[in-house]
Design an enzyme around this catalytic site. Structure first.
Site, PDB file in Angstrom:
ATOM      1  N   GLU A  20     -14.846   8.664 -39.645  1.00 18.52           N
ATOM      2  CA  GLU A  20     -14.293   7.303 -39.726  1.00 18.52           C
ATOM      3  C   GLU A  20     -13.711   7.022 -41.119  1.00 18.52           C
ATOM      4  O   GLU A  20     -13.589   5.859 -41.512  1.00 18.52           O
ATOM      5  CB  GLU A  20     -15.348   6.253 -39.372  1.00 18.52           C
ATOM      6  CG  GLU A  20     -15.988   6.415 -38.000  1.00 18.52           C
ATOM      7  CD  GLU A  20     -15.044   6.207 -36.815  1.00 18.52           C
ATOM      8  OE1 GLU A  20     -13.851   5.898 -37.043  1.00 18.52           O
ATOM      9  OE2 GLU A  20     -15.504   6.369 -35.662  1.00 18.52           O
TER      10      GLU A  20
ATOM     11  N   HIS B 200     -21.092   1.637 -41.339  1.00 13.58           N
ATOM     12  CA  HIS B 200     -20.930   1.667 -39.886  1.00 13.58           C
ATOM     13  C   HIS B 200     -22.206   2.212 -39.254  1.00 13.58           C
ATOM     14  O   HIS B 200     -22.714   3.241 -39.698  1.00 13.58           O
ATOM     15  CB  HIS B 200     -19.738   2.548 -39.509  1.00 13.58           C
ATOM     16  CG  HIS B 200     -19.640   2.850 -38.049  1.00 13.58           C
ATOM     17  ND1 HIS B 200     -19.520   1.863 -37.091  1.00 13.58           N
ATOM     18  CD2 HIS B 200     -19.662   4.019 -37.359  1.00 13.58           C
ATOM     19  CE1 HIS B 200     -19.460   2.416 -35.894  1.00 13.58           C
ATOM     20  NE2 HIS B 200     -19.553   3.732 -36.029  1.00 13.58           N
TER      21      HIS B 200
ATOM     22  N   HIS C 144     -24.851   2.115 -35.343  1.00  8.23           N
ATOM     23  CA  HIS C 144     -24.916   1.931 -33.889  1.00  8.23           C
ATOM     24  C   HIS C 144     -26.181   1.162 -33.507  1.00  8.23           C
ATOM     25  O   HIS C 144     -27.058   1.708 -32.842  1.00  8.23           O
ATOM     26  CB  HIS C 144     -24.920   3.296 -33.182  1.00  8.23           C
ATOM     27  CG  HIS C 144     -23.700   4.131 -33.384  1.00  8.23           C
ATOM     28  ND1 HIS C 144     -23.626   5.465 -33.019  1.00  8.23           N
ATOM     29  CD2 HIS C 144     -22.477   3.826 -33.904  1.00  8.23           C
ATOM     30  CE1 HIS C 144     -22.427   5.946 -33.300  1.00  8.23           C
ATOM     31  NE2 HIS C 144     -21.707   4.983 -33.854  1.00  8.23           N
TER      32      HIS C 144
ATOM     33  N   GLU D 154     -30.633 -18.827 -40.586  1.00  9.92           N
ATOM     34  CA  GLU D 154     -30.060 -18.165 -41.762  1.00  9.92           C
ATOM     35  C   GLU D 154     -28.654 -17.590 -41.489  1.00  9.92           C
ATOM     36  O   GLU D 154     -27.887 -17.353 -42.420  1.00  9.92           O
ATOM     37  CB  GLU D 154     -30.970 -17.026 -42.230  1.00  9.92           C
ATOM     38  CG  GLU D 154     -31.039 -15.888 -41.216  1.00  9.92           C
ATOM     39  CD  GLU D 154     -31.861 -14.685 -41.675  1.00  9.92           C
ATOM     40  OE1 GLU D 154     -31.866 -14.388 -42.877  1.00  9.92           O
ATOM     41  OE2 GLU D 154     -32.469 -14.043 -40.816  1.00  9.92           O
TER      42      GLU D 154
ATOM     43  N   HIS E  25     -19.759   0.332 -28.938  1.00  6.20           N
ATOM     44  CA  HIS E  25     -19.848   1.399 -29.946  1.00  6.20           C
ATOM     45  C   HIS E  25     -20.761   1.029 -31.112  1.00  6.20           C
ATOM     46  O   HIS E  25     -21.751   1.700 -31.362  1.00  6.20           O
ATOM     47  CB  HIS E  25     -18.429   1.741 -30.442  1.00  6.20           C
ATOM     48  CG  HIS E  25     -18.399   2.861 -31.438  1.00  6.20           C
ATOM     49  ND1 HIS E  25     -17.393   3.797 -31.485  1.00  6.20           N
ATOM     50  CD2 HIS E  25     -19.244   3.198 -32.444  1.00  6.20           C
ATOM     51  CE1 HIS E  25     -17.634   4.677 -32.448  1.00  6.20           C
ATOM     52  NE2 HIS E  25     -18.753   4.324 -33.057  1.00  6.20           N
TER      53      HIS E  25
END
Ligand code: 2HA
Ligand code: ZN
Length: 276
Positions: free
Chosen positions: A116, A140, A142, A170, A211
């Site tokens: 990525e 990134h 999952h 919050e 994803h």
């Protein structure tokens, strides 16, 4: 100084391990990049090599010319970052055109920076400009609850932001600008990188349908904390939807958010405070 003795590298490794321990990084899932400060590059320069081959990034990031990034490696496991950082991670330099990179440290057994890398770098470029250089971390992962919600909620910025704000007081303080949503797309390439970086112009969080999630922040604590907060909120929503089948008995109302915004000194875009 050795890269492995530098505080930025210790922080990078700790964050990767924290994410692994949260269960957000099955197999080679997820990736992390950090834009180094000039003084950090200088401090470890003697441990870097500058004879690596220049390779195509796959997109153009002129706003990052000459920058150095720590990146997890493509196909590498977050689980292994703490134990074998020089195999799992790389320090990469970006060329003067923002078109190519070369590996200056790490990936001792070969490989490339994260699959990525185009998304990470385009996000970094947008965030560097939008925050006057303050944001340095793109993450990134999952996380399961956030991904689960992409099968249930409308894939809109409005639905995700509002539903997740409602799940913990919050939340509007931690991510006041909201959350962007990218519809399902093929990962790894330029198209998803363009779509994500477009959202990063206004948000610090982008969710990729079916994803995972991208977060941007100034440092490791803030960026990990942001992902953690969004995912915890998603977990609460999954529980609420599971218990109730979808009907909340009570929740935080638009005027409650407006009062919160005043007291906590944040701006909450009105587009998220719609009447239901
Ligand atoms: O393998 O998470 O999106 C890393 C990924 C790809
Ligand atoms: Zn992924």
């Amino acid at each position: 100084m050795k890269v492995l003795d530098a505080e930025f590298m210790k922080g990078f490794m700790r964050m990767a391990d924290d994410g692994w321990q949260q269960g957000w990084h099955e197999r080679n899932g997820g990736n992390l990049t950090y834009r180094m400060k000039a003084e950090e590059v200088e401090a470890v320069r003697e441990d870097l090599s500058f004879d690596g081959e220049w390779k195509e990034i796959g997109t153009s990031v002129p706003g990052l010319a000459g920058e150095f990034f720590v990146s997890t490696g493509s196909g590498k496991y977050m689980r292994n970052v703490m134990r074998a950082p020089e195999d799992s991670c790389a320090i990469c330099e970006i060329d003067e055109a923002g078109e190519k990179y070369r590996v200056c440290w790490g990936l001792v057994n070969g490989g490339r920076p994260t699959s990525e890398f185009p998304s990470h770098l385009m996000n970094h470029e947008v965030k560097k400009a939008a925050t006057n250089g303050a944001h340095r971390v793109i993450y990134h992962a999952h996380p399961a609850n956030t991904i689960a919600l992409t099968f249930v909620l409308p894939l809109t910025d409005e639905a995700f932001t509002r539903e997740l704000w409602e799940m913990a007081t919050e939340c509007p303080v931690v991510f006041p600008s909201g959350i962007g949503v990218v519809p399902w797309m093929v990962p790894g390439g330029r198209d998803i990188a363009v779509a994500t970086s477009e959202l990063m112009k206004q948000y610090d969080v982008a969710i990729w349908a079916h994803h995972g999630m991208f977060c941007s922040g100034e440092d490791f604590d803030l960026t990990f904390g942001l992902m953690h907060t969004v995912e915890k909120s998603a977990e609460i929503l999954v529980k609420v939807l599971s218990i109730t089948g979808g009907t909340k008995r009570q929740t935080i109302q638009p005027d409650d958010f407006r009062h919160l915004a005043v007291d906590f000194g944040v701006t909450l875009p009105e587009k998220f405070l719609y009447e239901k």
